[in-house]
Design a protein around this motif. Structure first.
Motif, PDB file in Angstrom:
ATOM      1  N   ARG A 121      -3.926 -15.252  14.925  1.00 18.38           N
ATOM      2  CA  ARG A 121      -4.949 -14.208  14.986  1.00 18.38           C
ATOM      3  C   ARG A 121      -5.484 -13.884  13.588  1.00 18.38           C
ATOM      4  O   ARG A 121      -6.703 -13.689  13.402  1.00 18.38           O
ATOM      5  CB  ARG A 121      -4.367 -12.956  15.639  1.00 18.38           C
ATOM      6  N   LEU A 122      -4.584 -13.836  12.601  1.00 17.32           N
ATOM      7  CA  LEU A 122      -5.042 -13.595  11.227  1.00 17.32           C
ATOM      8  C   LEU A 122      -5.920 -14.735  10.730  1.00 17.32           C
ATOM      9  O   LEU A 122      -6.926 -14.512  10.043  1.00 17.32           O
ATOM     10  CB  LEU A 122      -3.830 -13.419  10.304  1.00 17.32           C
ATOM     11  N   ALA A 123      -5.544 -15.985  11.087  1.00 20.06           N
ATOM     12  CA  ALA A 123      -6.350 -17.142  10.685  1.00 20.06           C
ATOM     13  C   ALA A 123      -7.734 -17.076  11.308  1.00 20.06           C
ATOM     14  O   ALA A 123      -8.740 -17.406  10.660  1.00 20.06           O
ATOM     15  CB  ALA A 123      -5.636 -18.431  11.093  1.00 20.06           C
ATOM     16  N   LEU A 124      -7.815 -16.652  12.576  1.00 23.35           N
ATOM     17  CA  LEU A 124      -9.121 -16.509  13.229  1.00 23.35           C
ATOM     18  C   LEU A 124      -9.967 -15.443  12.530  1.00 23.35           C
ATOM     19  O   LEU A 124     -11.185 -15.612  12.380  1.00 23.35           O
ATOM     20  CB  LEU A 124      -8.926 -16.145  14.699  1.00 23.35           C
ATOM     21  N   ILE A 125      -9.325 -14.373  12.112  1.00 21.60           N
ATOM     22  CA  ILE A 125     -10.060 -13.321  11.399  1.00 21.60           C
ATOM     23  C   ILE A 125     -10.608 -13.867  10.083  1.00 21.60           C
ATOM     24  O   ILE A 125     -11.772 -13.604   9.718  1.00 21.60           O
ATOM     25  CB  ILE A 125      -9.146 -12.106  11.158  1.00 21.60           C
TER      26      ILE A 125
ATOM     27  N   LYS B  77       6.022 -15.698  18.415  1.00 19.82           N
ATOM     28  CA  LYS B  77       5.323 -14.428  18.197  1.00 19.82           C
ATOM     29  C   LYS B  77       4.730 -14.378  16.789  1.00 19.82           C
ATOM     30  O   LYS B  77       3.589 -13.942  16.592  1.00 19.82           O
ATOM     31  CB  LYS B  77       6.281 -13.261  18.402  1.00 19.82           C
ATOM     32  N   HIS B  78       5.509 -14.842  15.810  1.00 23.55           N
ATOM     33  CA  HIS B  78       5.001 -14.870  14.435  1.00 23.55           C
ATOM     34  C   HIS B  78       3.817 -15.833  14.317  1.00 23.55           C
ATOM     35  O   HIS B  78       2.840 -15.548  13.607  1.00 23.55           O
ATOM     36  CB  HIS B  78       6.118 -15.285  13.466  1.00 23.55           C
ATOM     37  N   TRP B  79       3.906 -16.985  14.999  1.00 20.26           N
ATOM     38  CA  TRP B  79       2.820 -17.972  14.936  1.00 20.26           C
ATOM     39  C   TRP B  79       1.548 -17.393  15.553  1.00 20.26           C
ATOM     40  O   TRP B  79       0.450 -17.576  15.006  1.00 20.26           O
ATOM     41  CB  TRP B  79       3.231 -19.240  15.669  1.00 20.26           C
TER      42      TRP B  79
ATOM     43  N   LEU C 199      -4.826 -24.466  12.536  1.00 17.41           N
ATOM     44  CA  LEU C 199      -3.391 -24.625  12.744  1.00 17.41           C
ATOM     45  C   LEU C 199      -2.632 -24.465  11.433  1.00 17.41           C
ATOM     46  O   LEU C 199      -1.561 -23.850  11.385  1.00 17.41           O
ATOM     47  CB  LEU C 199      -3.094 -25.988  13.362  1.00 17.41           C
ATOM     48  N   TRP C 200      -3.179 -25.034  10.360  1.00 15.73           N
ATOM     49  CA  TRP C 200      -2.523 -24.941   9.052  1.00 15.73           C
ATOM     50  C   TRP C 200      -2.478 -23.491   8.585  1.00 15.73           C
ATOM     51  O   TRP C 200      -1.440 -23.004   8.114  1.00 15.73           O
ATOM     52  CB  TRP C 200      -3.279 -25.800   8.045  1.00 15.73           C
ATOM     53  N   LEU C 201      -3.607 -22.784   8.727  1.00 17.96           N
ATOM     54  CA  LEU C 201      -3.634 -21.374   8.341  1.00 17.96           C
ATOM     55  C   LEU C 201      -2.676 -20.554   9.204  1.00 17.96           C
ATOM     56  O   LEU C 201      -1.986 -19.655   8.706  1.00 17.96           O
ATOM     57  CB  LEU C 201      -5.053 -20.826   8.491  1.00 17.96           C
ATOM     58  N   SER C 202      -2.634 -20.854  10.500  1.00 17.04           N
ATOM     59  CA  SER C 202      -1.746 -20.114  11.402  1.00 17.04           C
ATOM     60  C   SER C 202      -0.296 -20.265  10.978  1.00 17.04           C
ATOM     61  O   SER C 202       0.469 -19.297  10.958  1.00 17.04           O
ATOM     62  CB  SER C 202      -1.925 -20.613  12.841  1.00 17.04           C
TER      63      SER C 202
ATOM     64  N   GLN D 252       7.560 -26.152  14.066  1.00 20.05           N
ATOM     65  CA  GLN D 252       7.851 -26.987  15.227  1.00 20.05           C
ATOM     66  C   GLN D 252       6.903 -26.714  16.387  1.00 20.05           C
ATOM     67  O   GLN D 252       6.861 -27.485  17.350  1.00 20.05           O
ATOM     68  CB  GLN D 252       9.293 -26.742  15.692  1.00 20.05           C
ATOM     69  N   LEU D 253       6.125 -25.634  16.301  1.00 25.64           N
ATOM     70  CA  LEU D 253       5.319 -25.213  17.449  1.00 25.64           C
ATOM     71  C   LEU D 253       3.994 -25.953  17.548  1.00 25.64           C
ATOM     72  O   LEU D 253       3.565 -26.311  18.650  1.00 25.64           O
ATOM     73  CB  LEU D 253       5.066 -23.711  17.372  1.00 25.64           C
ATOM     74  N   ALA D 254       3.318 -26.187  16.429  1.00 25.28           N
ATOM     75  CA  ALA D 254       1.992 -26.801  16.471  1.00 25.28           C
ATOM     76  C   ALA D 254       2.017 -28.198  17.090  1.00 25.28           C
ATOM     77  O   ALA D 254       1.186 -28.498  17.961  1.00 25.28           O
ATOM     78  CB  ALA D 254       1.383 -26.835  15.069  1.00 25.28           C
ATOM     79  N   PRO D 255       2.929 -29.117  16.691  1.00 23.48           N
ATOM     80  CA  PRO D 255       2.956 -30.434  17.339  1.00 23.48           C
ATOM     81  C   PRO D 255       3.190 -30.357  18.842  1.00 23.48           C
ATOM     82  O   PRO D 255       2.593 -31.110  19.617  1.00 23.48           O
ATOM     83  CB  PRO D 255       4.118 -31.150  16.631  1.00 23.48           C
ATOM     84  N   ALA D 256       4.049 -29.429  19.265  1.00 24.14           N
ATOM     85  CA  ALA D 256       4.315 -29.287  20.701  1.00 24.14           C
ATOM     86  C   ALA D 256       3.073 -28.811  21.438  1.00 24.14           C
ATOM     87  O   ALA D 256       2.774 -29.290  22.545  1.00 24.14           O
ATOM     88  CB  ALA D 256       5.469 -28.305  20.919  1.00 24.14           C
ATOM     89  N   LEU D 257       2.320 -27.885  20.845  1.00 28.82           N
ATOM     90  CA  LEU D 257       1.105 -27.395  21.485  1.00 28.82           C
ATOM     91  C   LEU D 257       0.078 -28.514  21.626  1.00 28.82           C
ATOM     92  O   LEU D 257      -0.548 -28.669  22.686  1.00 28.82           O
ATOM     93  CB  LEU D 257       0.521 -26.247  20.669  1.00 28.82           C
ATOM     94  N   LEU D 258      -0.089 -29.323  20.583  1.00 22.38           N
ATOM     95  CA  LEU D 258      -1.061 -30.414  20.645  1.00 22.38           C
ATOM     96  C   LEU D 258      -0.688 -31.435  21.716  1.00 22.38           C
ATOM     97  O   LEU D 258      -1.557 -31.885  22.479  1.00 22.38           O
ATOM     98  CB  LEU D 258      -1.160 -31.096  19.273  1.00 22.38           C
ATOM     99  N   LEU D 259       0.588 -31.805  21.790  1.00 28.91           N
ATOM    100  CA  LEU D 259       1.011 -32.761  22.814  1.00 28.91           C
ATOM    101  C   LEU D 259       0.817 -32.198  24.212  1.00 28.91           C
ATOM    102  O   LEU D 259       0.404 -32.912  25.133  1.00 28.91           O
ATOM    103  CB  LEU D 259       2.482 -33.131  22.596  1.00 28.91           C
TER     104      LEU D 259
END
Length: 454
Positions: free
Chosen positions: A68-72, A61-63, A134-137, A148-155
């Protein structure tokens, strides 16, 4: 929670176990087996329970909030960049039309061609912008577990090659925003200031500029945009024409070219990538051939259930919340945990209170937990011997039992005659049970078990 988020958390749990070793998952496996369904649904249910317990669901949820903030932030940068292109295009007087066109479309068309070639030959172009997002997120999420979430999403996305379409939506949408911003600022500047238009060259002929101008204006002309006449184009090679119709023709031509070759391609590509992304999401599923998932088949499917080996206990106790509703529960149950033989057991119980015996082995614990998953009691009393230290294994078992009942109370037994309880150890029990938010007492809650109230 969406299906993509469920798969995402499941993949995160798999990677975590792959790198750090198996998690303490006895309760998660039991609940997944009790819920039924095929193997993928049980694996996801197990992973979601572990993610909730270990804080990964909250980290997700935090990610997402950080994403969303990074997209803004990126959208704001795109708007500012587009405005900068428009000011640069009209920053000279008179305006060199092809210099202005290069300022508005040059970088956009180069990166558009580069993205298209990368999509065809590699599928990974544009990853730099994706990595920035991803880095900003992750930074804006402000949650250590979110890493731990970004690598899992990419895979997860790479298996269906969805990463190229996700990046495509991001890249083309941001460039679309930049082009729209440039178009709006261009119209505002032209509406509030008077611009003259010229073209200049040293080595090219006027016929070349006439051909290029008419070729670029052919598609915008189909949408109703004006194209300067041949006489206007020739005359603009010497100086800016002080004729209203000529200024309007060049301005309309410039706006039309920006719209057709800048805005529309990005709009169509963003829509195409979004369509492919939506279609690909429906095909996302777990790869059961991966070792992390294949090993779970024996633990989650009824035909091959067997007990696993517990991992190290967690560093902190987790809050107990009953996982069953009042409609699912019935009856009352008393159970003892690792009681010595010198205590008479069971005590006298009313007919509507059942005795679950004493849990003194892994087999007895698992047998009772499996029973509670199918027939959860409305009221559960757990008898403990406060002469033993409240180790984390016992407290974890109490918490797991409590989650399987409608309501739970802990009975801290009195010491046998002639023996006194250790005050410090008893205090440790009180502190631990308070952390679990479970009510406790030094006498059996008989009335509560029998009638549901004191």
């Amino acid at each position: 929670m969406t299906e993509l988020n469920n798969l995402w958390l499941t993949e995160t749990i798999r990677l975590r176990e792959e790198h750090a070793g198996p998690l303490d998952d006895l309760e998660a496996n039991r609940l997944a087996r009790a819920a039924g369904g095929d193997l993928p649904s049980r694996i996801k249910r197990r992973a979601l329970w572990l993610a909730e317990r270990d804080g990964l669901a909250t980290a997700l949820k935090h990610w997402l909030q950080g994403a969303r903030l990074a997209l803004i932030v990126l959208a704001i940068l795109a708007v500012i960049s587009g405005a900068g292109l428009a000011f640069a295009a009209l920053g000279q007087a008179p305006v060199n039309v092809f210099w202005a066109l290069g300022s508005l479309l040059g970088l956009n068309l180069i990166l558009l061609l580069s993205w298209a070639l990368g999509l065809i030959f590699a599928g990974e172009h544009g990853a730099s912008l994706g990595r920035l997002w991803l880095w900003l997120s992750e930074k804006l999420a402000r949650d250590a577990k979110a890493a731990q979430l970004a690598p899992a999403l990419l895979l997860l996305l790479q298996r269906q090659k969805l990463n190229r379409w996700a990046i495509g939506v991001l890249v083309n949408s941001l460039w679309l925003l930049a082009m729209v911003s440039a178009l709006v600022i261009l119209l505002m500047l032209m509406a509030t200031r008077r611009y003259g238009f010229v073209w200049e060259t040293t080595i090219l002929s006027a016929d070349t500029f006439i051909t290029v101008t008419q070729a670029l204006g052919a598609l915008p002309a189909l949408l109703g945009f004006n194209v300067p006449t041949v006489d206007m184009i020739r005359a603009s090679g010497d100086s800016a024409l002080n004729i209203e119709s000529a200024r309007q023709a060049w301005a309309t031509w410039l706006v039309g070219v920006l719209l057709v070759y800048g805005v529309l391609p990005r709009l169509l590509l963003a829509g195409f990538c979004l369509w492919r992304w939506k279609a690909g999401q429906a095909a996302l599923k777990l790869d059961l051939n991966l070792p992390g998932y294949a090993q779970l088949r024996e633990r989650l499917m009824p035909s091959s259930e067997r007990l696993g080996v517990s991992d190290a206990a967690p560093t902190q106790l987790h809050r107990v919340e009953s996982g069953v509703s009042e409609q699912q529960t019935d009856g009352a149950l008393l159970v003892g945990i690792e009681l010595d033989d010198d205590r008479p057991w069971p005590p006298n119980l009313p007919k509507n209170v059942s005795n679950a015996g004493i849990l003194d082995s892994r087999e007895s614990r698992q047998k009772l937990l499996e029973q509670l998953s199918r027939f959860p009691p409305a009221r559960l009393a757990i008898a403990c011997d406060p002469r033993r230290s409240p180790d984390r294994g016992s407290l974890a078992l109490i918490a797991e039992l409590a989650r399987s009942a409608g309501a739970t109370r802990v009975w801290l037994l009195q010491a046998p005659p002639g023996e006194a309880l250790d005050a410090e150890r008893l205090g440790d029990w009180h502190v631990a049970l308070q952390q679990l938010e479970l009510p406790f007492a030094d006498c059996m809650p008989l009335n509560w078990l029998e009638k549901g109230h004191d």
